[in-house]
Design a protein around this motif. Structure first.
Motif, mmCIF file in Angstrom:
data_model
loop_
_atom_site.group_PDB
_atom_site.id
_atom_site.type_symbol
_atom_site.label_atom_id
_atom_site.label_comp_id
_atom_site.label_asym_id
_atom_site.label_seq_id
_atom_site.Cartn_x
_atom_site.Cartn_y
_atom_site.Cartn_z
ATOM 1 N N THR A 48 77.118 28.610 52.244
ATOM 2 C CA THR A 48 78.497 28.975 52.520
ATOM 3 C C THR A 48 78.534 29.856 53.758
ATOM 4 N N ASP A 135 85.260 26.914 51.162
ATOM 5 C CA ASP A 135 84.537 27.848 50.310
ATOM 6 C C ASP A 135 85.278 29.183 50.163
ATOM 7 N N GLY A 141 80.314 26.883 47.381
ATOM 8 C CA GLY A 141 80.130 25.782 48.329
ATOM 9 C C GLY A 141 79.835 24.466 47.637
#
Length: 215
Positions: A48, A135, A141
């Motif tokens: 992420t 995200d 994620g």
């Protein structure tokens, strides 16, 4: 029967993956890392935004904050998304086909929301998507299926009737493990994983033109 589609953004709808590798290296160089390892973008592409910022700080001993890393990388890449990055070939034709067939679709991406909105609006297709998930809403994620499950919920479909289109192996694996129908699509940056993507996905396309023809 496919009743809904969840698209990845980078490498699937837009031709942006090479931009990220150059930006990662540029950021590290301006922060005193004279010779960044060439595989650094491969290391962070599964992460992420927040986790990749933490990784840069931990691995390279940077003195800046996580918030600075996130903000500065977004600044470096923003102009590319706002002015330069093109759509992949046949994106508009594919969306037309989906509209003709009454199949709803949305986007799930690990890219900064502001950048994703900027490129989709500049290319004139932002309003066509049912949703844009990032995200920011799903902090784990695409190593976790929640972002895909959230997309299916917004489409009003079950995983078994939802097609996820991705160019990255780990994303294909996550979606497949959650019961989605998965299509891998070729991108030069992920070409090293092509054989594994083909083994994981239900379908594999060298370009979106092949998916258009199938529809």
């Amino acid at each position: 029967m496919i009743k809904g589609i969840i698209f990845d953004l980078d490498g699937t709808l837009i031709d942006s993956m090479t931009v990220w590798s150059s930006i990662d290296i540029a950021f590290l160089k301006e922060n005193g890392i004279a010779d960044p390892p060439p595989d650094v973008s491969d290391k962070v592409k599964k992460m992420t935004v927040e986790r990749s910022a933490e990784y840069f700080i931990e691995r390279f001993g940077l003195s800046c904050t996580k918030e600075y890393v996130i903000r500065r990388i977004e600044e470096l890449v923003r102009i590319q998304y706002e002015e330069r990055i093109p759509l992949k070939p046949y994106v508009c034709e594919l969306l037309d086909k989906l509209d003709e067939n009454g199949i709803p679709y949305g986007v799930a991406t690990a890219t900064y929301r502001g950048l994703a909105e900027a490129v989709l609006k500049r290319c004139g297709i932002y309003e066509r998507f049912r949703f844009l998930l990032t995200d920011a809403e799903y902090p784990l994620g695409k190593t976790c299926p929640d972002i895909f499950l959230g997309g299916a919920s917004l489409l009003g479909t079950s995983p078994a009737e939802t097609l996820v289109i991705e160019d990255s192996l780990h994303c294909c694996e996550t979606a497949k493990g959650a019961g989605f129908i998965v299509a891998g699509v070729y991108d030069s940056v992920s070409s090293a994983d092509r054989a594994d993507i083909k083994r994981t996905a239900d379908y594999y396309f060298d370009s979106l033109a092949e998916l258009c023809a199938l529809l």
